[in-house]
Motif scaffolding. Structure first.
Motif, PDB file in Angstrom:
ATOM      1  N   ILE B 223      14.712  10.152 -10.810  1.00 13.15           N
ATOM      2  CA  ILE B 223      13.873   8.945 -10.724  1.00 13.15           C
ATOM      3  C   ILE B 223      13.947   8.183 -12.034  1.00 13.15           C
ATOM      4  N   LEU B 226      17.301   6.585 -12.501  1.00 16.59           N
ATOM      5  CA  LEU B 226      17.422   5.403 -11.634  1.00 16.59           C
ATOM      6  C   LEU B 226      16.628   4.235 -12.215  1.00 16.59           C
ATOM      7  N   CYS B 227      15.425   4.536 -12.718  1.00 18.29           N
ATOM      8  CA  CYS B 227      14.609   3.480 -13.332  1.00 18.29           C
ATOM      9  C   CYS B 227      15.346   2.857 -14.516  1.00 18.29           C
ATOM     10  N   ASN B 300      14.551  -3.972  -3.012  1.00 20.32           N
ATOM     11  CA  ASN B 300      13.681  -4.111  -1.840  1.00 20.32           C
ATOM     12  C   ASN B 300      12.976  -2.819  -1.475  1.00 20.32           C
ATOM     13  N   GLY B 301      13.474  -1.706  -2.049  1.00 19.60           N
ATOM     14  CA  GLY B 301      12.838  -0.428  -1.768  1.00 19.60           C
ATOM     15  C   GLY B 301      13.338   0.624  -2.733  1.00 19.60           C
ATOM     16  N   ILE B 302      12.457   1.506  -3.147  1.00 17.18           N
ATOM     17  CA  ILE B 302      12.853   2.614  -4.021  1.00 17.18           C
ATOM     18  C   ILE B 302      12.166   3.869  -3.509  1.00 17.18           C
ATOM     19  N   THR B 303      12.872   4.977  -3.556  1.00 18.85           N
ATOM     20  CA  THR B 303      12.369   6.235  -2.997  1.00 18.85           C
ATOM     21  C   THR B 303      12.816   7.387  -3.877  1.00 18.85           C
ATOM     22  N   GLY B 304      11.909   8.301  -4.157  1.00 17.90           N
ATOM     23  CA  GLY B 304      12.308   9.503  -4.864  1.00 17.90           C
ATOM     24  C   GLY B 304      11.146  10.463  -4.988  1.00 17.90           C
ATOM     25  N   GLY B 305      11.422  11.761  -4.837  1.00 15.96           N
ATOM     26  CA  GLY B 305      10.417  12.786  -5.085  1.00 15.96           C
ATOM     27  C   GLY B 305       9.287  12.785  -4.082  1.00 15.96           C
ATOM     28  N   TYR B 306       8.154  13.297  -4.544  1.00 14.52           N
ATOM     29  CA  TYR B 306       6.988  13.490  -3.683  1.00 14.52           C
ATOM     30  C   TYR B 306       6.164  12.218  -3.606  1.00 14.52           C
ATOM     31  N   GLN B 307       5.764  11.841  -2.393  1.00 18.33           N
ATOM     32  CA  GLN B 307       5.061  10.573  -2.226  1.00 18.33           C
ATOM     33  C   GLN B 307       3.745  10.723  -1.481  1.00 18.33           C
ATOM     34  N   PRO B 316      12.728  15.906  -8.827  1.00 19.21           N
ATOM     35  CA  PRO B 316      13.350  15.775  -7.508  1.00 19.21           C
ATOM     36  C   PRO B 316      14.869  15.853  -7.595  1.00 19.21           C
ATOM     37  N   LYS B 322      17.326   0.372  -2.650  1.00 29.25           N
ATOM     38  CA  LYS B 322      17.979  -0.665  -1.848  1.00 29.25           C
ATOM     39  C   LYS B 322      17.966  -1.947  -2.673  1.00 29.25           C
TER      40      LYS B 322
END
Lengths: 455, 455
Positions: B223, B226-227, B300-307, B316, B322
């Motif tokens: 994460i 990516l950031c 438009n979207g970011i995803t990683g780890g526990y949410q 993660p 995206k």
């Protein structure tokens, strides 16, 4: 016959008793096992009573705890032995090669849920006490047991119980066997645990998702702004940039660095075990130091915008991140939460609304390396395992250890007999039968060593 | 009586006819309305046939399209009028104040699903043709209709249909009324649309989620990595940092900048309408320029780890994002995808495995401002609305416009009669009755203006 000889002679019987203990499906997280939990608590209390303890199943508000007491003399130290009789759920059941509550011996291992976490390790201490009673008619030091039934349940009635029973549980040192050796045939004493602090942050830009065609370029994107903030929290040396983050942090002593130098460690093997392309971390520290004695900042989860298949052309209204920081001695969770809050507020762009939820977490633990306890445990391991232990730390947290320190004012000896690959919390949990036997011997030797400590 | 007089005289009848059109629930995305779709296509074809067109319901492989043809002379231009007779689903139905397929007049608006998007706007062109036939017995120029039934369905059988019927649909210019004026009583001609390119990226560090206590500090966090990558994609002037991103990008002409200077624009009102605390964007450009003539990069979207709720103390295994880029003329979607791929690969830390999926997207559209078409449309709007139009662009994309350009080789006149707040795609969709009437007059005037263009 002395206690060690007794334990060696009765190895088979000990293993059969442990199997009985393991057959009780004491899964604390699943309410259908509430009856099994009670059965298991009673099994433990009965065993202690038969051994000669004043033992009792005690209500905690949740699953019961077992307290056992044996007083031999005011002149010898009192050890409080902590363990838990509850176990993790067994699913996915289809990945088990054998039935989780029908313990079997295979390839030198005892396979069953709870075998290493924590029934097997706990039972070494119960057998050690029995060995003294059977051979010498008494224990060498005063022993109290606190054996709980909720460690795996994700609830905490124990802290309140310890607070209410502080006098009854008073002791000179706590003994916990609920962890691992450094490696196979490499026994260890753990003298420190990192603490943890947890915050959740959320950035909100527009008050709804906007069409990224119509507004893209004129309205700031919360995901990108969050990325900029997260990206700035580590510098080019992978050090955390929050002002004051490293203030007064614990510095390893020469003795401690000497211990790490003795540890067998293969960085490539370690990397390969994680699957990561390359190791990473703060400049100037080894992987062991980075995980044991240095604080860290991680993002455990990030969320924002559209996450399904394909794309949705939006500037999302908000983005959020879960951040935990691992702490080392002298760092206080609440203070660290305040520091990160102040810093994040300061660096948040003025195109965003900033929100934070702070969860303080757990305080780091440091067992004094100078006092008599670590030395006593080291001698006991030498007796039980036939070799000197390594002195290690652990990057994770065990909150109950901090409770013993803050509520009862006593340090904890962390002497784990398990292994990292014992599959605790996973299918096919196992415990090396040799480690169980060496654990019994170590536990017995430790009671003797502790009895000799001058208070 | 001339065509404009005919339209004014028959305003009530036109509105009643439009209501009949709106009563057909031609929801293309829902299979239970397949019959209504056919009914609606036939309604359109019948109306054109009655008017004097050679009209036909044509199979496309999905919902049918209606093609209408009227040839007056080889000496006058041919206009291809595009529109769609299908509509969006109506849910959430409980938010509608009136039944979506029972059109009613209220406060100067016609309220019904499809009233502005696109039946109402399309019908102005059908009424304009009728007015010529009824008054002059013929049309002033050659007119073809392509009226499709899948625009709202998220599928595309139309591109194939246009390719197969390129000769039949051949024309000199396309006319589309499926959008908005610049504002209330502020008619506009849109002479450009941004394109779009879309990529999805994924970083993988460890091969599974790792315990952030045991490994935190020694293994890089996907994460955070990516950031760092996302954060670096805009510089301190909010310009995109991908090498070559701005190569040869369209530069607004003086004429274009003059048009923007004429537009009424209140930055504070614009900001307030988004709910964002502050506007944002590339240094040196106004909000209008940033959204219409400058390329952008959005996540438009970011995803990683526990949410989920609370926290899960993990590093993660992976994180993904995206990314879409809005493009302006001279930027090619596939080239931009290649440029971002090369850049991201270069900046990806060696602690991570990098994956990318590239989706090329849509090419930007630019209607020539120098030729005769825009001027003809401007004169028609002057006739229909009684005032000069504004010349605008749009930040989003309409892929079919690019299809007309690449397959048929012709430019599109984008003359929208709706308003941004007509609730297209939302409950209580509406169309100003005054705009409908001014639209009919403009459409009629436009046929005359187009007939005068010298080819």
């Amino acid at each position: 016959m002395n206690p060690l000889e007794y334990l060696k002679k009765n190895e088979k019987e000990s293993l059969e008793q442990l199997k009985d203990f393991l057959r009780i499906p004491s899964i604390s997280a699943q309410s259908q096992h509430a009856g099994d939990i009670r059965t298991c608590a009673k099994w433990v209390a009965d065993f202690l009573t038969k051994t000669g303890f004043k033992a009792e199943v005690c209500e905690t508000g949740g699953h019961p705890a077992v307290v056992g007491e044996y007083h031999v003399s005011d002149k010898v130290p009192t050890v409080l032995i902590y363990g838990h009789y509850d176990v993790q759920p067994v699913d996915p059941l289809n990945l088990w090669k054998t039935a989780p509550f029908e313990p079997i011996e295979e390839g030198g291992f005892l396979i069953a849920r709870g075998s290493t976490d924590d029934k097997g390790q706990l039972f070494t201490h119960m057998k050690a006490a029995e060995a003294y009673m059977k051979t010498e008619g008494k224990l060498p030091c005063n022993v109290k047991y606190l054996i709980e039934g909720e460690e795996e349940a994700g609830v905490d009635n124990l802290t309140g119980f310890i607070q209410k029973n502080a006098k009854r549980l008073a002791a000179d040192v706590v003994l916990v066997s609920d962890g691992s050796q450094y490696g196979r045939d490499l026994p260890a004493i753990n003298f420190g645990l990192r603490g943890i602090a947890f915050v959740e942050i959320k950035l909100t830009g527009p008050d709804r998702d906007l069409h990224s065609g119509s507004y893209g370029g004129a309205v700031a994107n919360p995901i990108i702004m969050l990325c900029k903030m997260m990206a700035s929290l580590h510098d080019e040396n992978n050090r955390v940039t929050i002002p004051g983050f490293y203030d007064n942090t614990y510095k390893a002593t020469q003795w401690e660095r000497d211990q790490y130098a003795k540890l067998p460690f293969d960085a490539e093997q370690y990397r390969a075990s994680t699957g990561a392309p390359k190791l990473w971390g703060e400049t100037g520290y080894t992987p062991i130091e980075r995980t044991w004695i240095r604080p860290t900042l991680e993002c455990n989860g990030i969320t924002g915008g559209y996450q399904g298949e394909g794309n949705k052309t939006i500037i999302p209204s908000w983005a959020s991140a879960k951040i935990t920081m691992r702490l080392v001695p002298n760092m206080k969770p609440a203070e660290i939460c305040d520091k990160i809050e102040a810093h994040l507020k300061k660096i948040c762009p003025d195109t965003m609304k900033f929100e934070i939820v702070k969860h303080a977490g757990a305080t780091p633990v440091q067992v004094p390396t100078e006092g008599p306890w670590l030395a006593a445990a080291a001698r006991a391991i030498k007796t039980g395992f036939g070799r000197e232990p390594f002195f290690t730390k652990e990057g994770g947290s065990i909150p109950v250890v901090e409770t013993f320190k803050t509520v009862l004012g006593i340090d904890t000896l962390l002497v784990g007999y398990g292994q990292q690959d014992d599959n605790a919390h996973s299918p096919n949990e196992r415990f090396s039968i040799k480690d169980f036997q060496r654990g019994c011997l170590t536990s017995a030797a430790l009671l003797d060593e502790l009895s000799k400590v001058k208070l």
